[in-house]
Design a protein around this motif. Structure first.
Motif, PDB file in Angstrom:
ATOM      1  N   PHE A 139      43.016 -15.304 -12.775  1.00  0.00           N
ATOM      2  CA  PHE A 139      42.780 -16.507 -13.592  1.00  0.00           C
ATOM      3  C   PHE A 139      43.478 -17.723 -12.982  1.00  0.00           C
ATOM      4  O   PHE A 139      42.879 -18.799 -12.857  1.00  0.00           O
ATOM      5  CB  PHE A 139      43.298 -16.233 -15.002  1.00  0.00           C
ATOM      6  CG  PHE A 139      43.421 -17.442 -15.870  1.00  0.00           C
ATOM      7  CD1 PHE A 139      42.293 -18.102 -16.319  1.00  0.00           C
ATOM      8  CD2 PHE A 139      44.664 -17.907 -16.244  1.00  0.00           C
ATOM      9  CE1 PHE A 139      42.410 -19.209 -17.129  1.00  0.00           C
ATOM     10  CE2 PHE A 139      44.789 -19.020 -17.049  1.00  0.00           C
ATOM     11  CZ  PHE A 139      43.662 -19.675 -17.491  1.00  0.00           C
ATOM     12  N   VAL A 140      44.740 -17.527 -12.575  1.00  0.00           N
ATOM     13  CA  VAL A 140      45.488 -18.647 -11.986  1.00  0.00           C
ATOM     14  C   VAL A 140      44.828 -19.113 -10.700  1.00  0.00           C
ATOM     15  O   VAL A 140      44.677 -20.320 -10.463  1.00  0.00           O
ATOM     16  CB  VAL A 140      46.957 -18.230 -11.736  1.00  0.00           C
ATOM     17  CG1 VAL A 140      47.681 -19.295 -10.945  1.00  0.00           C
ATOM     18  CG2 VAL A 140      47.671 -18.008 -13.042  1.00  0.00           C
ATOM     19  N   MET A 179      54.337 -16.409 -11.948  1.00  0.00           N
ATOM     20  CA  MET A 179      52.898 -16.500 -12.175  1.00  0.00           C
ATOM     21  C   MET A 179      52.484 -15.733 -13.417  1.00  0.00           C
ATOM     22  O   MET A 179      51.563 -16.141 -14.131  1.00  0.00           O
ATOM     23  CB  MET A 179      52.139 -15.954 -10.964  1.00  0.00           C
ATOM     24  CG  MET A 179      52.063 -16.923  -9.826  1.00  0.00           C
ATOM     25  SD  MET A 179      51.306 -18.440 -10.354  1.00  0.00           S
ATOM     26  CE  MET A 179      51.574 -19.455  -8.960  1.00  0.00           C
ATOM     27  N   ILE A 195      45.678 -11.907 -14.688  1.00  0.00           N
ATOM     28  CA  ILE A 195      46.245 -13.245 -14.833  1.00  0.00           C
ATOM     29  C   ILE A 195      46.314 -13.942 -13.476  1.00  0.00           C
ATOM     30  O   ILE A 195      46.049 -15.143 -13.367  1.00  0.00           O
ATOM     31  CB  ILE A 195      47.644 -13.151 -15.474  1.00  0.00           C
ATOM     32  CG1 ILE A 195      47.537 -12.573 -16.883  1.00  0.00           C
ATOM     33  CG2 ILE A 195      48.305 -14.496 -15.511  1.00  0.00           C
ATOM     34  CD1 ILE A 195      46.807 -13.434 -17.847  1.00  0.00           C
ATOM     35  N   TYR A 196      46.648 -13.167 -12.431  1.00  0.00           N
ATOM     36  CA  TYR A 196      46.674 -13.772 -11.093  1.00  0.00           C
ATOM     37  C   TYR A 196      45.288 -14.311 -10.744  1.00  0.00           C
ATOM     38  O   TYR A 196      45.154 -15.405 -10.199  1.00  0.00           O
ATOM     39  CB  TYR A 196      47.104 -12.754 -10.028  1.00  0.00           C
ATOM     40  CG  TYR A 196      48.512 -12.240 -10.186  1.00  0.00           C
ATOM     41  CD1 TYR A 196      49.469 -12.984 -10.839  1.00  0.00           C
ATOM     42  CD2 TYR A 196      48.872 -11.006  -9.674  1.00  0.00           C
ATOM     43  CE1 TYR A 196      50.739 -12.504 -10.996  1.00  0.00           C
ATOM     44  CE2 TYR A 196      50.145 -10.525  -9.829  1.00  0.00           C
ATOM     45  CZ  TYR A 196      51.080 -11.278 -10.490  1.00  0.00           C
ATOM     46  OH  TYR A 196      52.331 -10.805 -10.642  1.00  0.00           O
ATOM     47  N   PHE A 229      53.515 -17.919 -16.472  1.00  0.00           N
ATOM     48  CA  PHE A 229      52.711 -19.147 -16.493  1.00  0.00           C
ATOM     49  C   PHE A 229      51.254 -18.844 -16.835  1.00  0.00           C
ATOM     50  O   PHE A 229      50.661 -19.478 -17.724  1.00  0.00           O
ATOM     51  CB  PHE A 229      52.811 -19.829 -15.131  1.00  0.00           C
ATOM     52  CG  PHE A 229      51.802 -20.915 -14.910  1.00  0.00           C
ATOM     53  CD1 PHE A 229      51.920 -22.115 -15.575  1.00  0.00           C
ATOM     54  CD2 PHE A 229      50.748 -20.733 -14.040  1.00  0.00           C
ATOM     55  CE1 PHE A 229      50.996 -23.115 -15.372  1.00  0.00           C
ATOM     56  CE2 PHE A 229      49.821 -21.727 -13.836  1.00  0.00           C
ATOM     57  CZ  PHE A 229      49.946 -22.922 -14.512  1.00  0.00           C
ATOM     58  N   GLY A 230      50.677 -17.841 -16.162  1.00  0.00           N
ATOM     59  CA  GLY A 230      49.270 -17.532 -16.364  1.00  0.00           C
ATOM     60  C   GLY A 230      48.986 -17.058 -17.768  1.00  0.00           C
ATOM     61  O   GLY A 230      47.996 -17.457 -18.384  1.00  0.00           O
ATOM     62  N   ASN A 231      49.867 -16.232 -18.324  1.00  0.00           N
ATOM     63  CA  ASN A 231      49.648 -15.733 -19.675  1.00  0.00           C
ATOM     64  C   ASN A 231      49.686 -16.853 -20.692  1.00  0.00           C
ATOM     65  O   ASN A 231      48.824 -16.939 -21.566  1.00  0.00           O
ATOM     66  CB  ASN A 231      50.709 -14.689 -20.016  1.00  0.00           C
ATOM     67  CG  ASN A 231      50.224 -13.300 -19.733  1.00  0.00           C
ATOM     68  OD1 ASN A 231      49.297 -12.831 -20.360  1.00  0.00           O
ATOM     69  ND2 ASN A 231      50.822 -12.656 -18.765  1.00  0.00           N
TER      70      ASN A 231
END
Lengths: 74, 220
Positions: free
Chosen positions: A63-64, B163, A60-61, B166-168
């Protein structure tokens, strides 16, 4: 310039490799331990879900970061 | 790309105009639902002959209470109501996508606020339990070399909490939008079940699990 930005975002998505390996290892071990001790399945499952969510965080990091690169630079 | 930014719903004409974002409006809806539920559910509670509603409510409360009590321990038991509030809010906010709203946790401001509240509570619980001196001393434990790492953790913990949530939520939102472009009927249903319900609840669970883990570490 825009192709360089796209390459940068694509490199950021390489974090997915780590998450994939981690979740694969965790699931493999969980299947092994359920086969060994079927009565502890509910506990193993909740631990596995938590571990997967934590391992997924690295992907996810990535992706962000990829998204931030595209939005801020592109 | 416009879908990723948080839309401004309306502007309050104060000074230069105060923008109200979509996430704030959806948060108001979540608040209204939770407040209404808590008003309706706690009416007519009885000690003798409790009704079905009351039994279900008590079972639900005890489930959450035991779960957090096991994590937080005796010293952290005073933070249980806060943790239950957070898990209800994040859980409901993440499944708002099902009802046609934009989940408020897709806005980074919301997750930053949640993470800041968490880190303030974590450090406060340490101060409350050990006193200011003991709290300062806990940075040099177990060995003084750990001091910079322990100080860094104050910044890293809320960053990773924020993060991750938010990212998920953003990731599942983007995937849902792409699926809806491919086939707007029937196909999104299984994806909806996975991304909105399963992933949303897992993320709420992980958020409160990590916060209570850090609190139990701070009050030890």
């Amino acid at each position: 310039m825009s192709s360089l930005i796209a390459i940068g975002a694509a490199v950021a998505v390489f974090t997915g490799i780590g998450a994939g390996i981690g979740i694969g290892l965790a699931t493999g071990k969980a299947a092994e331990s359920i086969a060994r001790q079927p009565e502890a399945e509910s506990k193993i499952r909740s631990t596995l879900l938590l571990g997967c969510a934590l391992a997924e965080a690295t992907a996810i990091y990535g992706f962000v970061i990829g998204l931030l690169i595209i939005i801020l630079l592109g | 790309m416009e879908e990723l930014n948080c839309k401004i719903m309306f502007t309050i004409p104060v000074g230069d105009g105060l923008p109200i974002y979509e996430s704030v409006v959806v948060t108001w809806i979540v608040m209204a639902v939770l407040v209404l539920l808590s008003i309706i559910l706690v009416r007519n509670l009885k000690v003798e002959n409790p009704g079905k509603k009351q039994l279900a409510l008590e079972a639900g409360y005890l489930f959450f209470r035991n779960f957090f009590y096991n994590l937080l321990g005796e010293h952290g038991a005073r933070y249980i109501p806060y943790m239950i509030t957070i898990v209800l809010y994040i859980g409901l906010a993440n499944i708002m996508g099902v009802f046609g709203f934009v989940p408020p946790t897709k806005d980074m401001g919301v997750t930053i606020a949640l993470a800041l509240m968490s880190i303030i509570l974590i450090e406060y619980s340490g101060i409350h339990q050990k006193g200011t001196k003991g709290w300062l001393k806990s940075f040099a434990e177990p060995i003084p070399i750990m001091l910079p790492i322990n100080i860094l953790e104050i910044g890293i913990r809320p960053l990773s909490l924020c993060m991750r949530l938010f990212g998920n939520v953003l990731g599942s939102y983007v995937v849902m939008k792409l699926v809806e472009i491919i086939c707007p009927i029937l196909l999104p249903v299984p994806f909806n079940l996975y991304f909105d319900f399963f992933d949303g609840f897992i993320q709420a669970y992980v958020f409160v699990f990590l916060t209570s883990l850090f609190i139990s570490e701070a009050v030890e």
